[in-house]
Design an enzyme around this catalytic site. Sequence first.
Site, PDB file in Angstrom:
ATOM      1  N   GLU A   9       0.759  -1.252   0.111  1.00  0.00           N
ATOM      2  CA  GLU A   9       0.125   0.000   0.077  1.00  0.00           C
ATOM      3  C   GLU A   9       0.785   1.167   0.054  1.00  0.00           C
ATOM      4  O   GLU A   9       0.662   2.195  -0.662  1.00  0.00           O
ATOM      5  CB  GLU A   9      -0.788   0.127   1.333  1.00  0.00           C
ATOM      6  CG  GLU A   9      -2.025  -1.065   1.220  1.00  0.00           C
ATOM      7  CD  GLU A   9      -2.868  -0.925   2.326  1.00  0.00           C
ATOM      8  OE1 GLU A   9      -3.269   0.358   2.737  1.00  0.00           O
ATOM      9  OE2 GLU A   9      -3.370  -1.909   2.986  1.00  0.00           O
ATOM     10  N   ASP A  82      -1.894  -4.318   3.662  1.00  0.00           N
ATOM     11  CA  ASP A  82      -1.828  -4.502   5.112  1.00  0.00           C
ATOM     12  C   ASP A  82      -2.689  -5.647   5.700  1.00  0.00           C
ATOM     13  O   ASP A  82      -3.960  -6.053   4.993  1.00  0.00           O
ATOM     14  CB  ASP A  82      -2.429  -3.035   5.859  1.00  0.00           C
ATOM     15  CG  ASP A  82      -1.307  -1.896   5.607  1.00  0.00           C
ATOM     16  OD1 ASP A  82      -0.477  -2.229   5.197  1.00  0.00           O
ATOM     17  OD2 ASP A  82      -1.707  -0.997   6.174  1.00  0.00           O
ATOM     18  N   ASP A  84      -5.051  -6.497   7.281  1.00  0.00           N
ATOM     19  CA  ASP A  84      -6.428  -6.297   7.870  1.00  0.00           C
ATOM     20  C   ASP A  84      -7.651  -6.223   7.008  1.00  0.00           C
ATOM     21  O   ASP A  84      -7.235  -6.595   5.825  1.00  0.00           O
ATOM     22  CB  ASP A  84      -6.533  -4.909   8.825  1.00  0.00           C
ATOM     23  CG  ASP A  84      -6.129  -3.853   8.112  1.00  0.00           C
ATOM     24  OD1 ASP A  84      -6.175  -3.868   6.725  1.00  0.00           O
ATOM     25  OD2 ASP A  84      -5.897  -2.767   8.558  1.00  0.00           O
ATOM     26  N   GLU A  86      -9.436  -3.889   5.554  1.00  0.00           N
ATOM     27  CA  GLU A  86      -8.957  -2.812   4.439  1.00  0.00           C
ATOM     28  C   GLU A  86      -8.103  -3.125   3.605  1.00  0.00           C
ATOM     29  O   GLU A  86      -8.169  -3.217   2.389  1.00  0.00           O
ATOM     30  CB  GLU A  86      -8.552  -1.441   5.106  1.00  0.00           C
ATOM     31  CG  GLU A  86      -9.863  -0.973   5.985  1.00  0.00           C
ATOM     32  CD  GLU A  86     -10.946  -0.232   5.240  1.00  0.00           C
ATOM     33  OE1 GLU A  86     -10.686   0.116   4.062  1.00  0.00           O
ATOM     34  OE2 GLU A  86     -12.122  -0.622   5.708  1.00  0.00           O
ATOM     35  N   TYR A 304       2.404  -4.565  13.371  1.00  0.00           N
ATOM     36  CA  TYR A 304       1.557  -3.938  12.764  1.00  0.00           C
ATOM     37  C   TYR A 304       0.631  -3.082  13.951  1.00  0.00           C
ATOM     38  O   TYR A 304       0.003  -3.632  14.966  1.00  0.00           O
ATOM     39  CB  TYR A 304       0.499  -4.993  12.091  1.00  0.00           C
ATOM     40  CG  TYR A 304      -0.598  -4.204  11.164  1.00  0.00           C
ATOM     41  CD1 TYR A 304      -0.159  -3.026  10.175  1.00  0.00           C
ATOM     42  CD2 TYR A 304      -1.929  -4.598  11.222  1.00  0.00           C
ATOM     43  CE1 TYR A 304      -1.186  -2.709   9.443  1.00  0.00           C
ATOM     44  CE2 TYR A 304      -2.815  -3.856  10.521  1.00  0.00           C
ATOM     45  CZ  TYR A 304      -2.527  -2.817   9.390  1.00  0.00           C
ATOM     46  OH  TYR A 304      -3.496  -2.221   8.587  1.00  0.00           O
ATOM     47  N   ARG A 306      -2.551  -1.889  13.847  1.00  0.00           N
ATOM     48  CA  ARG A 306      -4.091  -2.099  13.885  1.00  0.00           C
ATOM     49  C   ARG A 306      -4.547  -3.301  14.394  1.00  0.00           C
ATOM     50  O   ARG A 306      -4.539  -4.398  13.755  1.00  0.00           O
ATOM     51  CB  ARG A 306      -4.720  -1.535  12.700  1.00  0.00           C
ATOM     52  CG  ARG A 306      -4.640   0.013  12.391  1.00  0.00           C
ATOM     53  CD  ARG A 306      -5.539   0.077  11.146  1.00  0.00           C
ATOM     54  NE  ARG A 306      -4.553   0.008  10.016  1.00  0.00           N
ATOM     55  CZ  ARG A 306      -3.928   1.157   9.171  1.00  0.00           C
ATOM     56  NH1 ARG A 306      -3.780   2.329  10.036  1.00  0.00           N
ATOM     57  NH2 ARG A 306      -3.288   1.005   8.440  1.00  0.00           N
ATOM     58  N   HIS A 351      -2.564 -11.378  14.830  1.00  0.00           N
ATOM     59  CA  HIS A 351      -2.138 -12.082  15.597  1.00  0.00           C
ATOM     60  C   HIS A 351      -1.377 -11.568  16.829  1.00  0.00           C
ATOM     61  O   HIS A 351      -1.564 -12.537  17.913  1.00  0.00           O
ATOM     62  CB  HIS A 351      -1.201 -13.299  14.614  1.00  0.00           C
ATOM     63  CG  HIS A 351      -1.816 -13.789  13.810  1.00  0.00           C
ATOM     64  ND1 HIS A 351      -1.231 -14.187  12.555  1.00  0.00           N
ATOM     65  CD2 HIS A 351      -3.091 -14.052  13.468  1.00  0.00           C
ATOM     66  CE1 HIS A 351      -2.033 -14.565  11.776  1.00  0.00           C
ATOM     67  NE2 HIS A 351      -3.079 -14.643  12.070  1.00  0.00           N
TER      68      HIS A 351
END
Length: 761
Positions: A9, A82, A84, A86, A304, A306, A351
Amino acid sequence: MPSSLLIVESPSKAKTLKKYLGPDFEVLASYGHVRDLVPKNGAVDPAKNFAMKYQLIPKNTKHVDAIVKAVAEADNIYLATDPDREGEAISWHLVQILDSKKLLKSKTAKRVVFHEITRNAVLEAIENPREVSQSLVDAQQTRRALDYLVGFNLSPLLWKKIRRGLSAGRVQSPALRLICERENEIRAFVSQEYWSIHLDSHKGRQKFGARLIELDGKKLDQFDIANDSLHQEAVAKLANHPAIVGNIEKKKKTRNPTAPFTTSTLQQEGVRKLGMTTDRTMRTAQQLYEGVDIGQGTVGLITYMRTDAVVLANEAVAEIRDYISANFEPEFLPKNPVTYKNKSKNAQEAHEAIRPTSIQRTPESVKPFLTADQYKLYELIWKRTLSCQMAPAKFDTTSVDIAVGPGTFRASGQVQVFAGFLAVYEEDVDDAEDEDNAKLPLLETGETLPIDKLYGEQHFTQPPPRFSEASLVKALEEFGIGRPSTYASIIFTLKDREYVTLDKKRFMPTDTGEIVNKFLTEHFAQYVDYNFTAKLEDQLDEIAGGQRAWIPVMETFWNGFSKQIAEKETISRAEITTESLDEACPKCSKPLMIRFGKRGRFIGCSGYPDCDYTRNMNETAEQAAEPEEPEIIEGRTCPDDGGQLVIKKGPYGKFIGCANYPKCKHIEPLEKPRDTGVQCPECKTGNLIERKSRYGKLFYSCNTYPKCKYATWNPPVAEPCPQCGWPILTIKTTKRRGTEKVCPQKECGYSEVITPPEPKA
């Protein structure tokens, strides 16, 4: 040519990964989302199973073209957006685009996921690819469709019934309700007086205090001594009696470390400890995750950011325990690793908790390579992670009852005997009450103590505090409103729409925010209900986990929502924006009302337009009736008729006007607009100045108006566009791309990202 293509991204992440993967890989960035719903009615069609119409995001077209070209030449395609919902959706959109161009007939696009940008994590992810998860994509599309349907149906209703430019959101509206309800609690709060009775004593050189807890055999409630008279009566009963030590209770107390950071707790501590906004905290965390050059190449410093999970990988726990063993005394390391249980129902999406990619990489060792914000946030994450695997702190607590005639006083003390994890980190809390950490002298049952002072203290109950960013995030999480990854964008939207303001870092609803909330809670109560919003979030989680189909969720929501929208079309604006007062107009004797104008609430006559009586909300009729002599501005005359300029007071505050009003209606703002110093690119004679629109939004226009009518919404920069040569660029901030320099000429489309993107909603 490289045989493999990896798509991420962020361009900054692309640079980091390129160094790990070598010459066989080309790494390109999508610059966030590549497609979005078409920005017009009908983009989600409830009649066709909620079919969605997408279009390429114009500013990312050139990046998509570069990806399409690279895919045509590559043998292996890896989608590393990413980890997630999104990110999963972006990968799915890329596959849809590539399929439409028939580029995936002889090759497949594989999905790879890594939660930290380190060489081992990236290489392991590429060795273990998977398919794009349709359940995660469905969850993201359901959220996007719900938000679209709410926005495209409820916002126009607000425009009709209140004023243009307003918006309502599926998640922002319940958040606004929280702030408004807290403000109503504060306004309705009636302060109550109460007294506490204290005894000051000493033993040897050590002084200490005690508080009355029992009188005449009755345990005291907060309001039992409710006024000065009762206070004096109680002190008189206790006077002239000895103070005798009664029951002494000693206990051992332990305090366990807090779990490692989730998105929510990181945002809260970023606000409390570092004074950052949630938005700034997440932007800085994104930079640490995507990678920083620390002298030995670019490396991702944290996992990460989020995530709802509080668990840590076994390898990370082992490394942390090794660090504690090497750098602390043996008692600081527990015999067994400390484990934490996820509270979030959907913590399977990520995770791990937020942690440093290596605990050996201390804050001091990387400080020379980080910005001030990056260093402060990295240190916070590093300390929290280290402390979560350390031994509990230990305290000795003592509670002593002291009998004084008919009363019993209690003295409490707490002494830390072992710091444990507190040697590294202690979590802050909002609006904390002071703990009694006093150290008491060694006392014995039956001994008599001197009474140095016997006195009362007057108190008044306080209203609940307004929300800070940290306490609002905590409340949103507790009510299940939104997800931690959306909190920063929720708060950003509330401030951007001017529904709330910050006063001493606490949220206060504006008049506009309160009117919007009143309308939504009275006419769309179900959709700003906290339980309804939380239940919908749970359903999205179930869709993501593959336990629920998305179309039935959409149907249930839309059937009720669309019916309610149709029913509310008949509501009058006056019903929403006005409120009757039990007061007669001093001008015409008709009832006065609280009314809502373009600059907020004011008091006006119900006989308008026949009667034009108005006054400010905070004025009484007597104050408004006092004649006010206009203040003459020396040395300035009206540019329209040459009359004297004066400072006047209107229903929305002070302004500059002509003394010859109403013959001359010239007015100016009291505060001179800020000159940006940037020459107007159109007339090249005036400068661009900062102004406010009728709805309070900033824009920039030529100071020679109305001769020159050039204007732009974004702050101007005195730099020519390198693509088309237009004399200025402007600064624009978006959720997907961050802060960027853009050309204001639509036909040009030049843009240059200057800071990383904000967290995705």
